[in-house]
Design a protein around this motif. Structure first.
Motif, short mmCIF file in Angstrom:
data_model
loop_
_atom_site.label_atom_id
_atom_site.label_comp_id
_atom_site.label_asym_id
_atom_site.label_seq_id
_atom_site.Cartn_x
_atom_site.Cartn_y
_atom_site.Cartn_z
N GLU A 157 -21.91 39.45 92.58
CA GLU A 157 -22.14 40.14 91.31
C GLU A 157 -21.46 41.51 91.27
OE1 GLU A 157 -24.57 38.82 93.23
OE2 GLU A 157 -25.32 37.15 92.01
N LEU A 158 -21.63 42.32 92.32
CA LEU A 158 -21.03 43.65 92.34
C LEU A 158 -19.51 43.58 92.43
CD1 LEU A 158 -23.52 45.68 94.55
CD2 LEU A 158 -23.26 45.72 92.06
N GLN A 159 -19.01 42.63 93.20
CA GLN A 159 -17.56 42.43 93.29
C GLN A 159 -16.99 42.09 91.91
OE1 GLN A 159 -15.48 42.90 95.75
NE2 GLN A 159 -13.64 42.00 94.84
N LEU A 160 -17.67 41.20 91.19
CA LEU A 160 -17.20 40.81 89.86
C LEU A 160 -17.18 42.02 88.93
CD1 LEU A 160 -16.31 38.85 87.69
CD2 LEU A 160 -18.73 38.25 87.35
N LEU A 161 -18.22 42.81 88.94
CA LEU A 161 -18.25 43.99 88.07
C LEU A 161 -17.09 44.94 88.38
CD1 LEU A 161 -22.08 44.76 87.93
CD2 LEU A 161 -20.63 43.78 86.12
N GLY A 162 -16.76 45.08 89.64
CA GLY A 162 -15.63 45.93 90.02
C GLY A 162 -14.31 45.40 89.49
N VAL A 163 -14.14 44.10 89.52
CA VAL A 163 -12.90 43.50 89.02
C VAL A 163 -12.83 43.62 87.51
CG1 VAL A 163 -11.53 41.39 88.89
CG2 VAL A 163 -12.78 41.92 90.98
N VAL A 164 -13.94 43.37 86.83
CA VAL A 164 -13.96 43.49 85.36
C VAL A 164 -13.67 44.94 84.97
CG1 VAL A 164 -15.41 43.33 83.29
CG2 VAL A 164 -15.48 41.51 85.00
N GLU A 165 -14.20 45.87 85.72
CA GLU A 165 -13.95 47.28 85.42
C GLU A 165 -12.45 47.59 85.42
OE1 GLU A 165 -15.25 51.75 86.87
OE2 GLU A 165 -15.90 50.02 88.03
N LYS A 166 -11.70 47.00 86.35
CA LYS A 166 -10.26 47.26 86.47
C LYS A 166 -9.43 46.44 85.49
CE LYS A 166 -10.19 46.10 90.88
NZ LYS A 166 -9.72 45.84 92.25
N HIS A 167 -9.94 45.32 85.01
CA HIS A 167 -9.15 44.33 84.29
C HIS A 167 -8.42 44.88 83.07
CE1 HIS A 167 -8.92 40.32 81.99
NE2 HIS A 167 -7.97 40.33 82.90
N TRP A 168 -9.18 45.36 82.08
CA TRP A 168 -8.55 45.81 80.84
C TRP A 168 -7.60 46.98 81.10
CZ3 TRP A 168 -8.09 50.17 77.86
CH2 TRP A 168 -7.56 49.97 76.57
N ARG A 169 -8.02 47.89 81.96
CA ARG A 169 -7.19 49.07 82.26
C ARG A 169 -5.83 48.63 82.82
NH1 ARG A 169 -10.63 51.80 85.11
NH2 ARG A 169 -9.97 51.00 87.12
N LEU A 170 -5.84 47.67 83.73
CA LEU A 170 -4.59 47.18 84.30
C LEU A 170 -3.72 46.51 83.23
CD1 LEU A 170 -2.82 46.58 86.85
CD2 LEU A 170 -3.94 44.35 86.84
N LEU A 171 -4.34 45.66 82.42
CA LEU A 171 -3.59 45.00 81.35
C LEU A 171 -3.01 46.04 80.38
CD1 LEU A 171 -5.92 41.97 80.54
CD2 LEU A 171 -3.86 41.99 81.98
N HIS A 172 -3.77 47.09 80.11
CA HIS A 172 -3.30 48.15 79.22
C HIS A 172 -2.13 48.90 79.84
CE1 HIS A 172 -3.51 52.06 77.09
NE2 HIS A 172 -3.68 51.26 76.05
N GLU A 173 -2.23 49.24 81.12
CA GLU A 173 -1.14 49.93 81.81
C GLU A 173 0.15 49.11 81.80
OE1 GLU A 173 -2.78 50.61 85.68
OE2 GLU A 173 -4.05 52.27 84.99
N ARG A 174 0.02 47.78 81.80
CA ARG A 174 1.18 46.89 81.81
C ARG A 174 1.64 46.56 80.39
NH1 ARG A 174 2.49 46.98 86.96
NH2 ARG A 174 3.64 45.03 86.97
N ASN A 175 1.02 47.21 79.39
CA ASN A 175 1.37 47.04 77.98
C ASN A 175 1.16 45.60 77.50
OD1 ASN A 175 2.13 48.24 75.53
ND2 ASN A 175 4.22 47.50 75.76
N LEU A 176 0.12 44.96 78.00
CA LEU A 176 -0.15 43.57 77.65
C LEU A 176 -1.26 43.42 76.62
CD1 LEU A 176 0.06 42.15 81.27
CD2 LEU A 176 1.78 41.92 79.44
N VAL A 177 -2.06 44.47 76.43
CA VAL A 177 -3.15 44.44 75.46
C VAL A 177 -2.94 45.57 74.44
CG1 VAL A 177 -4.82 43.36 77.01
CG2 VAL A 177 -4.66 45.85 76.92
N THR A 178 -3.64 45.46 73.32
CA THR A 178 -3.53 46.48 72.28
C THR A 178 -4.43 47.67 72.63
OG1 THR A 178 -5.37 45.62 70.96
CG2 THR A 178 -3.18 44.65 70.55
#
Length: 106
Positions: free
Chosen positions: A16-37
């Protein structure tokens, strides 16, 4: 044209905690790569611990780019170690007329 997606991640036992850590990074990484709005993502938790994330891909092409980006692929490997992807229909709250979840803030 942008694409809004709803993703559901059911944590594997003890992850559970591992998943929360990955979700926390997910959107930020996609945003940094210009993949999300710029639209902020929404992250929430179901009563059974499933994490639901709603975000907007920049385009269908951005989805294809993500599938060929080694940095994104590495993060998605972390998801696979921590959870099972499930359809939103498998989340009990989705069966209610007005689905309610606990908000997650990152």
């Amino acid at each position: 044209m942008s694409r809004i997606v709803i993703a559901a991640f059911r944590p594997k036992p003890g992850q559970e905690l591992q998943l929360l850590g990955v979700v926390e990074k997910h959107w930020r990484l996609l945003h940094e790569r210009n993949l999300v709005t710029e639209r902020p993502r929404i992250a929430m938790r179901a009563a059974d611990g499933t994490v639901v994330e709603i975000f907007e891909w920049r385009s269908s092409e951005a989805v294809v780019q993500a599938h060929h980006d080694p940095v994104v692929q590495a993060l998605w490997a972390e998801f696979e170690a921590a959870c099972d992807y499930v359809p939103i229909a498998a989340v009990p709250e989705s069966q209610r007329l007005f689905s309610e979840f606990s908000a997650l803030s990152f």
